[in-house]
Design an enzyme around this catalytic site. Structure first.
Site, PDB file in Angstrom:
ATOM      1  N   ALA A 155      10.590  56.588 -10.496  1.00 42.48           N
ATOM      2  CA  ALA A 155      10.790  55.540 -11.511  1.00 42.48           C
ATOM      3  C   ALA A 155      11.496  54.344 -10.890  1.00 42.48           C
ATOM      4  CB  ALA A 155      11.603  56.103 -12.676  1.00 42.48           C
ATOM      5  N   ASP A 161      11.630  61.216 -12.642  1.00 38.55           N
ATOM      6  CA  ASP A 161      12.435  60.962 -11.442  1.00 38.55           C
ATOM      7  C   ASP A 161      13.515  62.030 -11.353  1.00 38.55           C
ATOM      8  OD1 ASP A 161      12.878  57.932  -9.840  1.00 38.55           O
ATOM      9  OD2 ASP A 161      14.336  59.540  -9.522  1.00 38.55           O
ATOM     10  N   VAL A 188       8.380  50.171  -8.008  1.00 41.92           N
ATOM     11  CA  VAL A 188       6.922  50.226  -8.119  1.00 41.92           C
ATOM     12  C   VAL A 188       6.504  51.041  -9.342  1.00 41.92           C
ATOM     13  CG1 VAL A 188       4.794  51.038  -7.006  1.00 41.92           C
ATOM     14  CG2 VAL A 188       6.543  49.881  -5.649  1.00 41.92           C
ATOM     15  N   SER A 190       2.798  55.051  -3.306  1.00 41.08           N
ATOM     16  CA  SER A 190       3.761  54.589  -2.306  1.00 41.08           C
ATOM     17  C   SER A 190       2.989  54.090  -1.094  1.00 41.08           C
ATOM     18  CB  SER A 190       4.654  55.736  -1.841  1.00 41.08           C
ATOM     19  OG  SER A 190       5.045  56.550  -2.913  1.00 41.08           O
ATOM     20  N   CYS A 249       9.546  46.458   1.979  1.00 38.45           N
ATOM     21  CA  CYS A 249       8.209  46.709   2.534  1.00 38.45           C
ATOM     22  C   CYS A 249       7.934  46.139   3.922  1.00 38.45           C
ATOM     23  CB  CYS A 249       7.149  46.169   1.585  1.00 38.45           C
ATOM     24  SG  CYS A 249       6.981  47.170   0.108  1.00 38.45           S
ATOM     25  N   LYS A 307      -3.216  48.259   2.996  1.00 34.35           N
ATOM     26  CA  LYS A 307      -1.886  47.940   2.471  1.00 34.35           C
ATOM     27  C   LYS A 307      -0.944  47.536   3.603  1.00 34.35           C
ATOM     28  CE  LYS A 307       1.898  47.944   0.110  1.00 34.35           C
ATOM     29  NZ  LYS A 307       2.410  47.570  -1.130  1.00 34.35           N
ATOM     30  N   ASN A 350      10.038  56.801  -2.797  1.00 36.46           N
ATOM     31  CA  ASN A 350      10.359  55.942  -1.662  1.00 36.46           C
ATOM     32  C   ASN A 350       9.967  56.583  -0.330  1.00 36.46           C
ATOM     33  OD1 ASN A 350      12.305  57.545  -2.884  1.00 36.46           O
ATOM     34  ND2 ASN A 350      13.989  56.616  -1.758  1.00 36.46           N
ATOM     35  N   GLU A 366      -0.066  49.615  -4.076  1.00 36.28           N
ATOM     36  CA  GLU A 366       0.391  48.586  -5.005  1.00 36.28           C
ATOM     37  C   GLU A 366       0.685  47.299  -4.235  1.00 36.28           C
ATOM     38  OE1 GLU A 366       0.400  48.583  -8.398  1.00 36.28           O
ATOM     39  OE2 GLU A 366       0.643  46.537  -7.709  1.00 36.28           O
TER      40      GLU A 366
END
Ligand code: UDX
Ligand code: ADP
Length: 463
Positions: free
Chosen positions: A11, A35, A14, A132, A278, A222, A92, A162
């Site tokens: 949660a 989560d 993203v 992720s 990122c 990505k 993560n 994402e």
């Protein structure tokens, strides 16, 4: 295949916004975001929407409409896995801090834990979606873990990276440039899984913007998108240093090259350096994968993007020290902005952390103000670097909730995040409150140089 229940594990920045938007546009689907972190889930469920765990413009409006209707936040991970036909993994994947690949590779332990848990809990077929950012071929590992769980159910793995940027997440989700879905279209089950996810996005995204590829292309796209974006920033930042030495202006150069339609005008703002969870992580990942495959030139090529970013942060801090007569010991410096960019409370990998750390090493007293990042987060960020003891850090850090309090008696103001409110401050009043000569180091090139110099400031920008 009609999806009635979605579960999203994670949660965070993203999972939270993405699932809120999926729930908003698919009111007939029950979306449960789970989560391990109880505090985080409690915050997502807080009656006072100002207490949501992440700050993102427009998020409150969407959550307030969907929460309790078809959007739920819960710590019951197993329950949500059981009842869902589709499970997003949105946990993560930080850079490893130990063992092989330390400081380079992505740490996949949280993803693996999720996969093992899904394998253990699932009693019916599931579509598992990687959300992720993951190294290429992670889907293969997830598949192998799930298949060997012995649950006897069928798992289809999709990659659906994402592309939202924090600060503009809600807009990016509402009108995405593209939605990318990687899957196995060689089998009937694979095709059905891809279609099920396409159907969910089709509720609001035009069909032509939904792109389907094989899983590995999706995973690599990505990493590549982030590497290209970060590369533009390092490129313009490298030239900002050249501008400072030659009298050219980086703003003018950015504008001139950005008008070339082949180059385009976005992501050409010189800055104190990129941050965020990122860019650095994904490039390090790309470098690690390339090196592992013996592609040393490819690895070195991308590594330079990181080298340049570190250099930009360093030289910004050193420039402050040089201008303050080569010593900042005992001098107070106001730091405006701690978030890695405006309109977010996220400070992961923010340039501000590294600049502050260098200044503390020189014994500067820092008065820090950020409109959204909490003081506990700032203290955590500095302590996390482990440069000196927590006790020692404390001596140099003053966190202020009022920007005007941060500048009282300061020798300099350093702008480290491009928050809009900084532009509207009463800089005349600030000048009067500061020690003279009063310096501004604008790490985001957002203030009006002529106006500030007229007031009497010694104004320094990037490039
Ligand atoms: C990035 C990607 O943009 C997004 O597609 C991906 O899903 C996640 O990573 P994010 O890190 O949230 O998003 O923000 P982004 O807007 O890309 O900014 C990253 C960093 O680059 C920030 O520190 C920002 O201040 C800096 N930046 C950006 C510049 O210094 N100059 C620019 O011109 C643009
Ligand atoms: P991102 O920016 O990728 O969303 P965040 O750190 O904001 O990253 O969010 C990731 C979330 O995933 C965190 O809230 C963390 O508690 C959660 N998480 C990590 N591992 C697990 C797990 N095995 N099960 C459930 N949640 C997890």
């Amino acid at each position: 295949m009609k999806i009635k229940n979605i579960c999203c594990i994670g949660a965070g920045y993203v999972g939270g916004p993405t699932m809120s938007v999926i729930a908003q546009h698919n009111p007939e689907i029950k979306v449960t975001v789970v989560d391990l972190n109880k505090e985080r889930i409690d915050a997502w469920n807080d009656k006072n929407l100002n207490n949501l765990p992440i700050y993102e413009p427009g998020l409150i409006e969407v959550v307030s409409k969907a929460r309790g209707r078809n959007l739920f936040f819960s710590n019951d991970i197993d329950g949500a896995i059981k009842e869902s036909e589709m499970i997003f993994i949105s946990v993560n994947t930080p850079t490893k801090t130990y063992g092989t690949g330390k400081g380079m590779a992505a740490d996949l332990k949280y993803v693996e834990l999720c996969a093992r848990n899904i394998g253990k809990i699932a009693k019916s077929d599931k579509i598992v979606v990687e959300k992720s950012t993951l190294p290429v071929k992670t889907a293969e590992s997830i598949q192998s873990i799930l298949e060997n769980a012995g649950s006897g159910v069928n798992f289809e793995i999709l990659s659906n990276p994402e592309f939202l940027a924090e600060g503009t997440a809600m807009r990016d989700l509402a009108i995405p440039d593209r939605v990318l879905i990687g899957g196995n279209d060689k089998t009937e089950e694979g095709k059905k899984a891809i279609q099920a996810l396409v159907d969910i996005y089709s509720s609001w995204v035009p069909k032509e913007n939904i792109l389907t590829t094989n899983v590995w292309s999706s995973e690599l796209s990505k990493l590549t998108a982030n590497a290209f974006l970060a590369q533009r920033i390092s490129s313009i930042n490298s030239l900002s240093e050249l501008c400072e030495r030659t009298g050219a202006s980086i703003g003018e150069v950015s504008k001139a090259i950005g008008m070339d339609s082949r180059i385009g005008s976005k992501f050409l703002n010189a800055s104190v350096g990129f941050g965020g969870s990122c860019f650095q992580k994904d490039i390090l990942n790309l470098v690690y994968i390339s090196r592992s495959l013996g592609l040393n030139e490819v690895a070195e090529y991308w590594n330079q993007v990181i080298v340049m970013n570190t250099h930009q942060r360093d030289r910004f801090a050193k420039n402050i020290i040089k201008n303050l007569y080569n010593t900042v010991s005992g001098k107070s410096i106001a730091i405006f902005g701690w978030a890695f960019k405006k309109d977010t409370n996220d400070s992961r990998e923010s340039a501000a952390i590294y600049v502050a750390d260098t200044l503390i090493s020189e014994h500067a007293i820092l008065n820090i103000y950020d409109p959204k990042v909490s003081s506990s987060q700032m203290i955590f960020d500095i302590n996390y670097l482990n440069t000196r003891s927590e006790f020692e850090n404390k001596k140099y850090l003053n966190i202020k909730s009022d920007p005007y309090k941060a500048v009282e008696g300061a020798h300099a103001v350093a702008i480290l995040t491009e928050w809009d409110e900084f532009k509207t401050y009463n800089w005349k009043k600030i000048y009067q409150m500061m020690k003279k000569p009063a310096f501004i180091f604008d790490g985001r090139n957002i203030l009006d140089k002529d106006h500030l110099e007229e007031i009497g400031f010694n104004y320094n920008s990037i490039g």
